[in-house]
Design a protein around this motif. Structure first.
Motif, mmCIF file in Angstrom:
data_model
loop_
_atom_site.group_PDB
_atom_site.id
_atom_site.type_symbol
_atom_site.label_atom_id
_atom_site.label_comp_id
_atom_site.label_asym_id
_atom_site.label_seq_id
_atom_site.Cartn_x
_atom_site.Cartn_y
_atom_site.Cartn_z
ATOM 1 N N GLY A 17 -24.052 -22.877 64.926
ATOM 2 C CA GLY A 17 -23.044 -23.478 65.738
ATOM 3 C C GLY A 17 -23.406 -24.484 66.359
ATOM 4 N N THR A 18 -22.516 -25.151 67.034
ATOM 5 C CA THR A 18 -22.965 -26.455 67.969
ATOM 6 C C THR A 18 -23.963 -26.131 69.055
ATOM 7 O OG1 THR A 18 -20.586 -27.038 67.420
ATOM 8 C CG2 THR A 18 -21.755 -28.290 69.391
ATOM 9 N N PRO A 19 -24.705 -26.934 69.357
ATOM 10 C CA PRO A 19 -25.642 -26.655 70.842
ATOM 11 C C PRO A 19 -24.827 -26.466 71.698
ATOM 12 C CG PRO A 19 -26.411 -28.528 69.653
ATOM 13 C CD PRO A 19 -24.974 -28.117 68.661
ATOM 14 N N VAL A 101 -20.902 -18.238 62.352
ATOM 15 C CA VAL A 101 -20.662 -19.503 62.994
ATOM 16 C C VAL A 101 -19.972 -19.176 64.478
ATOM 17 C CG1 VAL A 101 -19.682 -21.913 62.870
ATOM 18 C CG2 VAL A 101 -20.281 -20.506 60.670
ATOM 19 N N LEU A 102 -20.690 -19.636 65.232
ATOM 20 C CA LEU A 102 -20.124 -19.293 66.909
ATOM 21 C C LEU A 102 -19.448 -20.642 67.309
ATOM 22 C CD1 LEU A 102 -23.373 -17.925 68.692
ATOM 23 C CD2 LEU A 102 -21.932 -16.845 67.007
ATOM 24 N N ARG A 103 -18.121 -20.128 67.762
ATOM 25 C CA ARG A 103 -17.206 -21.082 68.242
ATOM 26 C C ARG A 103 -16.959 -20.952 69.731
ATOM 27 N NH1 ARG A 103 -14.302 -23.731 64.734
ATOM 28 N NH2 ARG A 103 -14.127 -25.099 66.310
ATOM 29 N N SER A 104 -16.798 -22.037 70.544
ATOM 30 C CA SER A 104 -16.617 -21.954 72.037
ATOM 31 C C SER A 104 -15.529 -23.087 72.414
ATOM 32 C CB SER A 104 -17.866 -22.391 72.565
ATOM 33 O OG SER A 104 -19.041 -21.575 72.660
ATOM 34 N N VAL A 135 -19.873 -27.768 62.210
ATOM 35 C CA VAL A 135 -20.946 -26.920 61.875
ATOM 36 C C VAL A 135 -20.094 -25.793 60.967
ATOM 37 C CG1 VAL A 135 -22.442 -25.145 62.520
ATOM 38 C CG2 VAL A 135 -22.474 -27.255 63.763
ATOM 39 N N LEU A 136 -18.882 -25.412 61.414
ATOM 40 C CA LEU A 136 -18.005 -24.613 60.524
ATOM 41 C C LEU A 136 -17.964 -25.352 58.930
ATOM 42 C CD1 LEU A 136 -16.682 -22.019 60.270
ATOM 43 C CD2 LEU A 136 -14.361 -23.052 60.823
ATOM 44 N N GLU A 137 -17.582 -26.459 58.865
ATOM 45 C CA GLU A 137 -17.149 -27.109 57.518
ATOM 46 C C GLU A 137 -18.383 -27.006 56.702
ATOM 47 O OE1 GLU A 137 -14.162 -28.465 56.608
ATOM 48 O OE2 GLU A 137 -13.198 -27.715 58.242
ATOM 49 N N GLU A 138 -19.707 -27.386 57.499
ATOM 50 C CA GLU A 138 -20.842 -27.303 56.935
ATOM 51 C C GLU A 138 -21.556 -25.870 56.226
ATOM 52 O OE1 GLU A 138 -23.078 -30.970 59.593
ATOM 53 O OE2 GLU A 138 -23.912 -28.992 59.383
ATOM 54 N N ALA A 139 -20.971 -25.057 56.992
ATOM 55 C CA ALA A 139 -21.338 -23.524 56.792
ATOM 56 C C ALA A 139 -20.595 -23.434 55.455
ATOM 57 C CB ALA A 139 -20.997 -22.670 57.819
ATOM 58 N N HIS A 149 -18.671 -16.138 58.468
ATOM 59 C CA HIS A 149 -17.709 -15.740 59.498
ATOM 60 C C HIS A 149 -17.892 -16.416 60.631
ATOM 61 C CE1 HIS A 149 -17.172 -12.020 57.017
ATOM 62 N NE2 HIS A 149 -18.391 -12.076 56.637
ATOM 63 N N GLU A 150 -16.746 -16.863 61.203
ATOM 64 C CA GLU A 150 -16.386 -17.686 62.309
ATOM 65 C C GLU A 150 -16.264 -16.687 63.299
ATOM 66 O OE1 GLU A 150 -12.830 -20.008 61.983
ATOM 67 O OE2 GLU A 150 -13.297 -21.079 63.854
#
Ligand code: ADP
Ligand code: MN
Length: 179
Positions: A17-19, A101-104, A135-139, A149-150
């Protein structure tokens, strides 16, 4: 099937995930609950000098990806690693059994990165990357879609739910891979 034959005694999990999305907080909690190893890649890179210098503009290390992959190989072979890193595409696909993939939200991320003392350019670049779901696209480009999993990571309740979800997944992995 052959593809479900375990190649290691325990699964490896990538938390990406993004920093600022909560990777380290979640990874520490997971490692503790599962008795897995928390492998914080940024710290590991510094400890073992797996970098080629410093990017002055963004105040970050330039990774030596080949050295990193080699250094991780024996650890990953044993399984039970919770690998914590913002760049999912640097690892071989076979390293992981589960990728979260963590999303905020923009607001949460902006506040967390400001609090962390990020320079404006670095903060804004990361907030934009999160909006663009880089990051999600890269994963998704790097791993089989069924293991990626997002998950939301805006609140402590969501963090706790993510811990429970991964614990349940590991329990199922162990049941499926009994020898
Ligand atoms: P990362 O490792 O992805 O950069 P951290 O785990 O260091 O992110 O979290 C950044 C900050 O945000 C920390 O202060 C942490 O306590 C907070 N935080 C992380 N995830 C959550 C969440 N799901 N809910 C509330 N606060 C969170
Ligand atoms: Mn972190």
């Amino acid at each position: 099937s052959l593809s479900s034959t375990p190649s290691r005694p325990l699964p490896n999990i990538l938390i990406t995930g993004t920093p600022g999305t909560g990777k380290t907080t979640l990874s520490q909690s997971l490692a503790e609950e599962l008795s897995f190893t928390h492998l914080e890649v940024s710290a590991f890179v510094k400890q073992h000098s797996l970098h080629e210098g410093v990017d002055a503009e963004f105040d970050s290390l330039i990774l030596d990806e080949d050295k990193l992959v080699d250094a991780l190989e024996p650890l990953v072979a044993g399984g039970g690693q919770v690998v914590d890193f913002h760049s999912p595409e640097v690892f071989p696909e076979r390293y992981f059994d589960l990728v979260l993939v963590l999303r905020s939200s923009t607001e949460a991320l902006y506040d967390r990165l400001t609090e962390r003392g990020y320079k404006e350019n670095k903060r804004d670049e990361n907030v934009t990357a999160e909006i663009m779901q880089v990051v999600l696209e890269e994963a998704r480009e790097s791993y089989a879609e069924e293991i990626v999993h997002e998950v939301r990571s805006d609140t402590v309740e969501e963090m706790d739910a993510n811990v429970e979800r991964v614990k349940a997944w590991v329990g199922q992995w162990k049941a499926d891979n009994k020898q």
